[in-house]
Design an enzyme around this catalytic site. Structure first.
Site, PDB file in Angstrom:
ATOM      1  N   ARG A   1       0.823  -1.210   0.000  1.00  0.00           N
ATOM      2  CA  ARG A   1       0.000   0.000   0.000  1.00  0.00           C
ATOM      3  C   ARG A   1       0.858   1.262   0.000  1.00  0.00           C
ATOM      4  O   ARG A   1       0.405   2.317  -0.450  1.00  0.00           O
ATOM      5  CB  ARG A   1      -0.934  -0.001   1.211  1.00  0.00           C
ATOM      6  CG  ARG A   1      -1.994  -1.083   1.158  1.00  0.00           C
ATOM      7  CD  ARG A   1      -2.855  -1.064   2.405  1.00  0.00           C
ATOM      8  NE  ARG A   1      -3.536   0.220   2.571  1.00  0.00           N
ATOM      9  CZ  ARG A   1      -4.206   0.560   3.666  1.00  0.00           C
ATOM     10  NH1 ARG A   1      -4.267  -0.283   4.704  1.00  0.00           N
ATOM     11  NH2 ARG A   1      -4.802   1.737   3.752  1.00  0.00           N
TER      12      ARG A   1
ATOM     13  N   TYR B   1      -8.145  15.543  -5.186  1.00  0.00           N
ATOM     14  CA  TYR B   1      -8.465  16.773  -4.458  1.00  0.00           C
ATOM     15  C   TYR B   1      -7.645  16.834  -3.166  1.00  0.00           C
ATOM     16  O   TYR B   1      -7.329  15.806  -2.565  1.00  0.00           O
ATOM     17  CB  TYR B   1      -9.964  16.857  -4.127  1.00  0.00           C
ATOM     18  CG  TYR B   1     -10.491  15.731  -3.262  1.00  0.00           C
ATOM     19  CD1 TYR B   1     -10.579  15.856  -1.877  1.00  0.00           C
ATOM     20  CD2 TYR B   1     -10.916  14.531  -3.837  1.00  0.00           C
ATOM     21  CE1 TYR B   1     -11.077  14.829  -1.091  1.00  0.00           C
ATOM     22  CE2 TYR B   1     -11.416  13.498  -3.059  1.00  0.00           C
ATOM     23  CZ  TYR B   1     -11.495  13.652  -1.688  1.00  0.00           C
ATOM     24  OH  TYR B   1     -11.988  12.629  -0.918  1.00  0.00           O
ATOM     25  N   PRO B   2      -7.298  18.041  -2.730  1.00  0.00           N
ATOM     26  CA  PRO B   2      -6.634  18.212  -1.444  1.00  0.00           C
ATOM     27  C   PRO B   2      -7.657  18.498  -0.355  1.00  0.00           C
ATOM     28  O   PRO B   2      -8.790  18.926  -0.652  1.00  0.00           O
ATOM     29  CB  PRO B   2      -5.733  19.425  -1.675  1.00  0.00           C
ATOM     30  CG  PRO B   2      -6.510  20.258  -2.648  1.00  0.00           C
ATOM     31  CD  PRO B   2      -7.288  19.280  -3.515  1.00  0.00           C
ATOM     32  N   MET B   3      -7.272  18.298   0.902  1.00  0.00           N
ATOM     33  CA  MET B   3      -8.200  18.560   2.004  1.00  0.00           C
ATOM     34  C   MET B   3      -7.450  18.874   3.288  1.00  0.00           C
ATOM     35  O   MET B   3      -6.261  18.560   3.439  1.00  0.00           O
ATOM     36  CB  MET B   3      -9.128  17.371   2.210  1.00  0.00           C
ATOM     37  CG  MET B   3      -8.445  16.086   2.634  1.00  0.00           C
ATOM     38  SD  MET B   3      -9.636  14.795   3.095  1.00  0.00           S
ATOM     39  CE  MET B   3     -10.391  15.560   4.534  1.00  0.00           C
ATOM     40  N   ASP B   4      -8.174  19.495   4.209  1.00  0.00           N
ATOM     41  CA  ASP B   4      -7.666  19.815   5.545  1.00  0.00           C
ATOM     42  C   ASP B   4      -8.623  19.266   6.586  1.00  0.00           C
ATOM     43  O   ASP B   4      -9.783  18.946   6.292  1.00  0.00           O
ATOM     44  CB  ASP B   4      -7.602  21.337   5.755  1.00  0.00           C
ATOM     45  CG  ASP B   4      -6.384  21.987   5.115  1.00  0.00           C
ATOM     46  OD1 ASP B   4      -5.471  21.256   4.679  1.00  0.00           O
ATOM     47  OD2 ASP B   4      -6.353  23.216   5.051  1.00  0.00           O
TER      48      ASP B   4
ATOM     49  N   HIS C   1     -15.239   6.496   9.391  1.00  0.00           N
ATOM     50  CA  HIS C   1     -15.030   7.052   8.053  1.00  0.00           C
ATOM     51  C   HIS C   1     -14.514   5.971   7.097  1.00  0.00           C
ATOM     52  O   HIS C   1     -14.962   5.856   5.957  1.00  0.00           O
ATOM     53  CB  HIS C   1     -14.026   8.199   8.162  1.00  0.00           C
ATOM     54  CG  HIS C   1     -13.790   8.951   6.893  1.00  0.00           C
ATOM     55  ND1 HIS C   1     -14.753   9.732   6.293  1.00  0.00           N
ATOM     56  CD2 HIS C   1     -12.685   9.064   6.113  1.00  0.00           C
ATOM     57  CE1 HIS C   1     -14.256  10.289   5.205  1.00  0.00           C
ATOM     58  NE2 HIS C   1     -13.003   9.897   5.066  1.00  0.00           N
TER      59      HIS C   1
ATOM     60  N   SER D   1     -16.057  14.111   8.554  1.00  0.00           N
ATOM     61  CA  SER D   1     -16.166  14.988   7.388  1.00  0.00           C
ATOM     62  C   SER D   1     -17.167  16.113   7.617  1.00  0.00           C
ATOM     63  O   SER D   1     -16.906  17.273   7.287  1.00  0.00           O
ATOM     64  CB  SER D   1     -16.573  14.181   6.155  1.00  0.00           C
ATOM     65  OG  SER D   1     -15.543  13.300   5.760  1.00  0.00           O
TER      66      SER D   1
END
Length: 293
Positions: free
Chosen positions: A170, A184-187, A211, A262
């Site tokens: 992995r 996509y990026p995320m915080d 999640h 989320s």
């Protein structure tokens, strides 16, 4: 000494444990990853004689074919849909140095005369080890091992080494082959009202497990690769989703937004969706045909 006492309420147990163990979950890292989003200079390309177009495509196709098959980390080209760019190059490599070399290889192509960077994203494949972290931290505290002592650090290194070996496929995967890619990026939110980084580690672990259960239900339809970018780019994580049916991106991400982690703590950046274009189909793409995949 028992770190978590069964007689206490759940929220009290989490608070006690979190005051005695570090709040930062352990992580293991794999390939270094670079996303390059490009706009193609179509007017300049159209004015180029056919013979020169062929030369440019053959040179680029030859180099990209080798990058696609690179044994120590592959590259892929995607035809982006929409106004955010025309092409996206994705590179998996063993180090940032090798990523920079891949970047320079693209820059050295005559094709680059017709490319204009719109943005990029730098990160590393990352697996968070919430469950293992809590287990090893609590074991060390119960044994009375001093935080960050030589014995503590040795136990952490041994845990990370075991996990790296177990998770190697992995951490160092082949670039997935499905036709579509969504990146996509995320915080995680860290504002005054809601701050992910002040939540006890046990509670964060619970939310992340919940999640992950959603994602596992889509395992047969989508391949997900999470990369960490704290200290490397403007967001904290990057997410790559690979699937043969792009509709699964909408369904998966929509369902996940109902998870507490989320719904309460996630912030999302710009989404990019593209179709895989093999090195052999580059000429067709640049002549206005959708790549086969």
């Amino acid at each position: 000494m028992s770190v978590i006492r069964s007689a206490q309420p759940e929220n009290a147990r989490a608070t006690v444990a979190s005051t005695e163990i570090p709040p930062v979950p352990l992580t293991i890292e794999g390939y270094s990853v670079l996303h390059q989003m490009m706009r193609f200079r179509w007017p300049a390309w159209r004015s180029l004689p056919s013979a020169q177009k062929t030369e440019v495509i053959e040179e680029a196709g030859s180099v990209l074919a080798k990058m696609e098959q690179n044994a120590s980390g592959q590259s892929g080209v995607y035809s982006l849909i929409g106004h955010k760019g025309d092409l996206m190059f994705v590179h998996f490599r063993q180090s940032f140095e090798e990523l920079n070399q891949a970047e320079l290889q693209i820059t050295g192509l005559r094709l680059s005369d017709y490319l204009e960077a719109t943005t990029s994203y730098l990160s590393v494949i990352e697996l968070g080890l919430y469950e293992s972290t809590i287990k090893v931290y609590n074991e060390l505290v119960e044994r009375g091992v001093e935080l960050h002592s030589e014995e503590w650090n040795r136990a952490i290194k041994e845990t990370l080494a075991r996990q790296r070996e177990a998770m190697r496929p992995r951490l160092f995967p082949e670039l997935p082959k499905p036709r579509y890619l969504c990146f996509y990026p995320m915080d995680r939110r860290r504002g005054e009202d809601k701050n992910w980084y002040t939540v006890p580690i046990e509670e964060r672990a619970r939310q992340m497990n919940e999640h992950g259960l959603v994602g596992r239900r889509y395992a047969g339809d989508v391949k997900q690769i999470i990369t960490g970018s704290i200290g490397f780019d403007d967001w904290e994580w990057g997410v790559d989703l690979f699937a043969d049916d792009p509709l699964v991106f909408k369904k998966l991400i929509y369902e996940m937004r109902f998870d507490e982690v989320s719904a309460v703590y996630a912030l999302f950046g710009t989404f990019y969706v593209g179709l895989r274009c093999s090195s052999g189909d580059l000429g067709k793409l640049l002549s206005g045909q959708v790549p086969k995949g």
